[in-house]
Design an enzyme around this catalytic site. Structure first.
Site, PDB file in Angstrom:
ATOM      1  N   SER A 107       0.842  -1.194   0.073  1.00 25.38           N
ATOM      2  CA  SER A 107       0.024   0.099  -0.136  1.00 25.38           C
ATOM      3  C   SER A 107       0.983   1.216   0.024  1.00 25.38           C
ATOM      4  CB  SER A 107      -0.979  -0.070   1.354  1.00 25.38           C
ATOM      5  OG  SER A 107      -0.170  -0.187   2.337  1.00 25.38           O
ATOM      6  N   GLN A 109       1.778   4.391   1.888  1.00 24.69           N
ATOM      7  CA  GLN A 109       1.536   4.292   3.427  1.00 24.69           C
ATOM      8  C   GLN A 109       2.191   5.026   4.121  1.00 24.69           C
ATOM      9  OE1 GLN A 109       3.953   0.610   5.247  1.00 24.69           O
ATOM     10  NE2 GLN A 109       2.673  -0.212   3.255  1.00 24.69           N
ATOM     11  N   HIS A 111       4.250   5.678   8.363  1.00 25.55           N
ATOM     12  CA  HIS A 111       4.220   5.402   9.763  1.00 25.55           C
ATOM     13  C   HIS A 111       4.004   6.404  10.689  1.00 25.55           C
ATOM     14  CE1 HIS A 111       4.942   1.489   7.917  1.00 25.55           C
ATOM     15  NE2 HIS A 111       6.010   1.772   7.385  1.00 25.55           N
ATOM     16  N   LYS A 134       7.728   4.157  13.760  1.00 20.07           N
ATOM     17  CA  LYS A 134       8.047   2.999  13.043  1.00 20.07           C
ATOM     18  C   LYS A 134       8.918   3.556  12.028  1.00 20.07           C
ATOM     19  CE  LYS A 134       6.516  -0.981  10.348  1.00 20.07           C
ATOM     20  NZ  LYS A 134       5.413  -1.567   9.585  1.00 20.07           N
ATOM     21  N   GLU A 136      12.046   3.019   9.537  1.00 20.06           N
ATOM     22  CA  GLU A 136      12.432   1.874   8.959  1.00 20.06           C
ATOM     23  C   GLU A 136      13.664   1.932   8.105  1.00 20.06           C
ATOM     24  OE1 GLU A 136       8.832   0.405   7.855  1.00 20.06           O
ATOM     25  OE2 GLU A 136       9.151   1.056   5.624  1.00 20.06           O
ATOM     26  N   HIS A 274       5.259   6.096   1.267  1.00 14.17           N
ATOM     27  CA  HIS A 274       6.234   4.982   0.458  1.00 14.17           C
ATOM     28  C   HIS A 274       5.321   4.103   0.293  1.00 14.17           C
ATOM     29  CE1 HIS A 274       6.502   3.830   4.753  1.00 14.17           C
ATOM     30  NE2 HIS A 274       6.755   2.632   4.082  1.00 14.17           N
ATOM     31  N   ARG A 293      -2.804   3.616   5.718  1.00 15.03           N
ATOM     32  CA  ARG A 293      -2.747   3.613   4.457  1.00 15.03           C
ATOM     33  C   ARG A 293      -3.649   4.202   3.697  1.00 15.03           C
ATOM     34  NH1 ARG A 293      -2.767  -1.616   7.091  1.00 15.03           N
ATOM     35  NH2 ARG A 293      -0.865  -2.964   7.107  1.00 15.03           N
ATOM     36  N   LYS A 299      -6.740  -3.282   2.295  1.00 10.83           N
ATOM     37  CA  LYS A 299      -6.922  -3.395   3.727  1.00 10.83           C
ATOM     38  C   LYS A 299      -7.667  -1.869   4.057  1.00 10.83           C
ATOM     39  CE  LYS A 299      -3.176  -6.263   5.180  1.00 10.83           C
ATOM     40  NZ  LYS A 299      -1.651  -6.271   5.768  1.00 10.83           N
TER      41      LYS A 299
END
Length: 422
Positions: A107, A109, A111, A134, A136, A274, A293, A299
């Site tokens: 997706s 999305q 964080h 989050k 990453e 991203h 998302r 989802k």
């Protein structure tokens, strides 16, 4: 802590999300099968291999009580985390280590940062499973494609001019101010206008989106007969096959399209948009599973939260190529305290030593094998593909008699320890 407790063999968890690769073509399936001793199901997608303490995908001890989670063991053996890690993050690993096998796009999305994560978790605990941020990093194992961050102002002007479907959905009123801006304008003004364009696009009427995506695909197919399509246009055709009539097909034109070679990495901070597109990667993040998302997904979509949380920074992200630590180890350092990644390649018969660090490490063997032991100990382990090993804080890890070994190590960012000593 006894010497034998300084290295722990782990049995780890797998996620079968629908964007994963089928078992025969998935590093995740291969590593999970080797790690768990179970046969992968050939018709099932294998998306993520999780190594760590997150409740949604815990790791378990392979010796002693095999029903004991790593998280439970750490709560009984806090010295394994080291004093500084324990002081900042409590009795838990601050990082979550993963392998991803991506067959189709994840997706669009972002964080949330810590403050927003806490709020979302409190308001919607079923959707946002924890209150942590989050950040990453994705380190490519194969060629890896991703959408990451917003394109520059000049590129945005080109998109609005040359992709009529964007103008259709955004509307003349929201799109026009972009053309009056230059790079010399106030950064916040540029971000505000970009936010208006992106938000209007993501909130476009579903029927209008379906019609615009249809026109886009028809136009590109027709134009491909007389000219070479751009990489972004070819990507749009691929995304539409995976997610028909999805706003993400058009929104992709506003994001940077990145292609990583093996050994290259992207670092993704909180509130940055991203979407991973294809390939396989090592991923590490703060211990969280919070995802907001808004496109390219079956989802739950939280468009309002996503559009309001983004930083709207523009321009391509930096590609990290790592810092050589020695002839076998390359280190990837993101600007986050919680984690770093080492990539280690040890040719036939050679050795490498990982010096003691003040925090815990997780080692994953993806290819080959070697003897591994705690420095000064006589007890040795044969580490082979699929093995996952926790090394306690302040442990020297010696690797010898390698047979074309490739492994990855995740640990707390070394700069965190240096800063705490300053």
């Amino acid at each position: 802590m006894e010497t034998e407790d300084k290295l722990l063999m782990l049995r780890c968890s797998v996620k079968n999300y629908d964007w994963g690769r089928l078992a025969g073509d998935s590093q995740v399936a291969r590593l999970f099968s080797l790690n768990s001793g179970s046969e992968p199901e050939p018709d099932k997608p294998y998306a993520e291999f999780w190594m760590g303490t997150h409740d949604s995908g815990p790791s378990f001890l392979l010796s002693g009580d095999e029903n004991m989670t790593l998280k439970s063991w750490l709560s009984k053996n806090p010295n394994a985390l080291g004093e500084k890690v324990l002081g900042k993050w409590g009795c838990d690993l601050p990082f979550l280590f993963k392998v991803l096998s991506v067959a189709k796009a994840l997706s669009i999305q972002a964080h949330p940062d810590k403050e927003l994560a806490r709020t979302l978790h409190k308001l919607y605990p079923d959707l946002y499973k924890d209150g942590n941020h989050k950040p990453e990093m994705a380190l490519a194992m194969t060629e890896f494609e991703a959408l990451c961050g917003f394109i520059s102002l000049e590129e945005l002007k080109v998109v609005i001019r040359t992709v009529p479907e964007v103008m259709e959905l955004v509307g003349f009123g929201d799109a026009l101010p972009i053309f009056g801006l230059t790079d010399q304008d106030n950064e916040e003004t540029i971000k505000r206008e970009l936010a208006a364009v992106f938000t209007r696009l993501m909130f476009a009427d579903k029927k209008e989106v379906t019609e615009s995506v249809g026109r886009l695909i028809s136009r590109l197919i027709k134009e491909s007969q007389v000219r070479e399509l751009t990489d972004k246009e070819k990507l749009a055709l691929r995304l539409e096959k995976q997610y028909p009539s999805d706003i993400g097909v058009i929104a992709a034109f506003l994001l940077n399209y990145m292609k990583l070679n093996p050994g290259e990495a992207l670092s993704l901070g909180p509130n940055e948009p991203h979407a991973y597109i294809s390939g396989e990667c090592i991923e590490c993040m703060a211990t969280s599973d919070n995802v907001v998302r808004a496109g390219l997904t079956p989802k739950h979509r939280d468009v309002q939260t996503l559009c309001s949380m983004l930083t709207y920074k523009q321009g391509p992200p930096e590609i990290l190529r790592g810092i050589p630590i020695n002839s076998h180890v390359t280190r990837y350092l993101p600007p986050f305290d919680e984690f770093e990644i080492d990539r280690c390649v040890v040719p036939q018969g050679e050795s490498v030593t990982f010096p003691a660090v003040p925090g815990p490490s997780i080692f994953l063997v993806v290819d080959g094998e070697a003897i591994i032991k705690v420095g000064g100990s006589l007890r040795v382990y044969i580490a082979a593909e699929g093995d996952v090993i926790l090394a306690a804080a302040n442990t020297v890890v010696c690797i010898s008699e390698a047979s074309d070994l490739i492994l990855y190590r995740a640990g707390v960012n070394g700069e965190f320890f240096e800063a705490s000593e300053a």
